[in-house]
Design a protein around this motif. Structure first.
Motif, mmCIF file in Angstrom:
data_model
loop_
_atom_site.group_PDB
_atom_site.id
_atom_site.type_symbol
_atom_site.label_atom_id
_atom_site.label_comp_id
_atom_site.label_asym_id
_atom_site.label_seq_id
_atom_site.Cartn_x
_atom_site.Cartn_y
_atom_site.Cartn_z
ATOM 1 N N THR A 147 0.580 -1.207 0.047
ATOM 2 C CA THR A 147 -0.348 -0.135 0.253
ATOM 3 C C THR A 147 1.208 1.160 -0.043
ATOM 4 O O THR A 147 0.478 2.626 -0.848
ATOM 5 C CB THR A 147 -0.682 0.056 1.008
ATOM 6 O OG1 THR A 147 0.078 -0.114 2.381
ATOM 7 C CG2 THR A 147 -1.915 -1.354 1.401
ATOM 8 N N GLY B 181 -7.605 -0.007 11.299
ATOM 9 C CA GLY B 181 -7.173 -1.462 11.509
ATOM 10 C C GLY B 181 -6.503 -2.348 12.472
ATOM 11 O O GLY B 181 -6.635 -3.233 13.437
ATOM 12 N N THR C 105 -16.085 0.712 7.507
ATOM 13 C CA THR C 105 -14.864 -0.183 7.509
ATOM 14 C C THR C 105 -14.614 -0.337 6.077
ATOM 15 O O THR C 105 -13.373 -0.240 5.318
ATOM 16 C CB THR C 105 -14.738 -0.972 8.482
ATOM 17 O OG1 THR C 105 -15.573 -0.696 9.842
ATOM 18 C CG2 THR C 105 -13.461 -2.069 8.142
ATOM 19 N N THR D 67 -11.647 1.787 3.586
ATOM 20 C CA THR D 67 -10.450 0.624 2.868
ATOM 21 C C THR D 67 -10.435 0.996 1.602
ATOM 22 O O THR D 67 -9.622 1.726 1.277
ATOM 23 C CB THR D 67 -11.055 -0.738 2.677
ATOM 24 O OG1 THR D 67 -10.997 -0.958 4.631
ATOM 25 C CG2 THR D 67 -9.784 -1.821 2.488
ATOM 26 N N GLN E 164 -9.356 -8.425 3.716
ATOM 27 C CA GLN E 164 -10.469 -7.691 3.568
ATOM 28 C C GLN E 164 -10.406 -6.645 1.764
ATOM 29 O O GLN E 164 -10.994 -5.775 2.038
ATOM 30 C CB GLN E 164 -10.461 -6.584 4.924
ATOM 31 C CG GLN E 164 -11.541 -6.135 6.035
ATOM 32 C CD GLN E 164 -11.557 -4.589 5.296
ATOM 33 O OE1 GLN E 164 -9.990 -4.099 4.726
ATOM 34 N NE2 GLN E 164 -12.436 -3.297 5.454
ATOM 35 N N ARG E 165 -8.933 -5.770 2.177
ATOM 36 C CA ARG E 165 -9.042 -5.185 1.233
ATOM 37 C C ARG E 165 -10.154 -5.681 -0.270
ATOM 38 O O ARG E 165 -10.355 -4.665 -1.190
ATOM 39 C CB ARG E 165 -7.432 -4.851 1.054
ATOM 40 C CG ARG E 165 -7.374 -3.515 0.448
ATOM 41 C CD ARG E 165 -5.827 -3.331 -0.396
ATOM 42 N NE ARG E 165 -5.105 -4.375 -1.109
ATOM 43 C CZ ARG E 165 -3.835 -5.158 -1.421
ATOM 44 N NH1 ARG E 165 -3.165 -4.448 -0.643
ATOM 45 N NH2 ARG E 165 -3.770 -6.490 -2.549
ATOM 46 N N ALA F 223 -13.329 -5.011 0.405
ATOM 47 C CA ALA F 223 -13.885 -3.418 -0.037
ATOM 48 C C ALA F 223 -14.644 -3.210 -1.575
ATOM 49 O O ALA F 223 -15.359 -2.670 -1.673
ATOM 50 C CB ALA F 223 -12.872 -2.709 0.395
#
Length: 287
Positions: free
Chosen positions: A138, A161, A187, A191, A261-262, A265
């Motif tokens: 990232t 996070g 959340t 993201t 999780q990314r 999103a």
């Protein structure tokens, strides 16, 4: 008459809520965005972070029991289709009782604790890999105009996070509550904003060290932030393509997709834009 309107209003709301969860005329998908529980940096933080601990195993069993009520006919995990032979081999060993997850160095991972375990409970013949791997940090951008603001916002997001992790570690969150926080709309939106919206403000910059998937010779440095977004989004589109291919091949109607999780999103937004799909909130089944 007033009471009649009230009853009709309540019935309409109840019907809408039911339809929004699962729709037989659509391809239903639950996206479970997850931390990578198998990484040493996570489970070595303490016993409460170790999914092999007896307490966490009880929680996992409860989570899988609730997810089983969704009755997925296909479970997808973060492995590439090129690795399907390995996925099948491990799953067959597991379902035949010849493999314990503790034998695997990455056995705490969500793909095993939720994907394989739930698939076995439901007697599904396979678990499928849907990932397209690309090593993209990232903090890929090294310099550029407005980079400081991007980094500041990214740090705030990273702290969010870490606060979830700390609450899980301290016992303030159960494992179920932790997953629900990761997949809460706010959340997921945070993201999405920090990876797919905010970077576009960065211009006239360059990337740091990148893997072979990034062709730095073709990068438009004047729009370095937009290039950053395109790299991440490109991976998601290929994961989405893999999902479509598997769904088409097996004609599945109730998919459970377990990813970092990314990924959840942005994949949630892509799937919402496809009229053939109905995105079912994880919270519909995890109570």
């Amino acid at each position: 008459m007033k009471h009649l309107y009230t009853i009709l209003f309540l019935l309409t709301g109840l019907l809408s809520a039911t339809v929004s969860q699962t729709r037989p005329d659509k391809i239903n998908v639950i996206l479970m965005g997850s931390t990578h529980f198998g990484q040493e940096g996570f489970y070595k933080q303490g016993p409460s972070m170790d999914l092999f601990s007896p307490g966490r195993q009880k929680e996992i069993a409860d989570i899988n029991k609730q997810l089983a009520q969704y009755r997925p006919d296909m479970i997808l995990i973060e492995r590439e289709p090129s690795e399907q032979h390995t996925v099948d081999s491990l799953y067959n060993l597991y379902t035949s009782g010849k493999l314990q997850f503790a034998q695997l160095s990455y056995g705490r991972a969500e793909q095993y604790q939720f994907g394989y375990t739930l698939a076995k409970q439901l007697n599904l013949p396979q678990v499928y890999g849907v990932d397209f791997y690309s090593s993209l940090p990232t903090r890929l951008m090294r310099d550029g105009k407005n980079l400081d603001k991007f980094i500041e916002d990214l740090n705030k997001f990273s702290n969010l996070g870490r606060s979830f992790d700390q609450q899980l570690k301290d016992g303030q969150l159960s494992l179920k509550q932790y997953l629900l926080k990761l997949n809460a709309p706010e959340t997921l939106q945070a993201t999405y904003y920090n990876i797919y919206i905010n970077p576009a403000r960065v211009t006239d910059g360059s990337f740091g060290k990148a893997d072979k998937t990034v062709d730095t010779a073709r990068i438009d440095k004047s729009h370095i932030g937009a290039e950053y977004i395109s790299l991440f989004y490109n991976r998601e589109l290929k994961i989405y393509s893999n999902l479509l291919s598997l769904q088409q091949a097996h004609q599945s109607k109730r998919i459970l997709l377990i990813m970092g999780q990314r990924h959840a999103a942005v994949l949630s937004k892509i799937l919402e834009d496809n009229p053939d799909f109905n995105l079912v909130p994880l919270s519909s089944y995890l109570k």
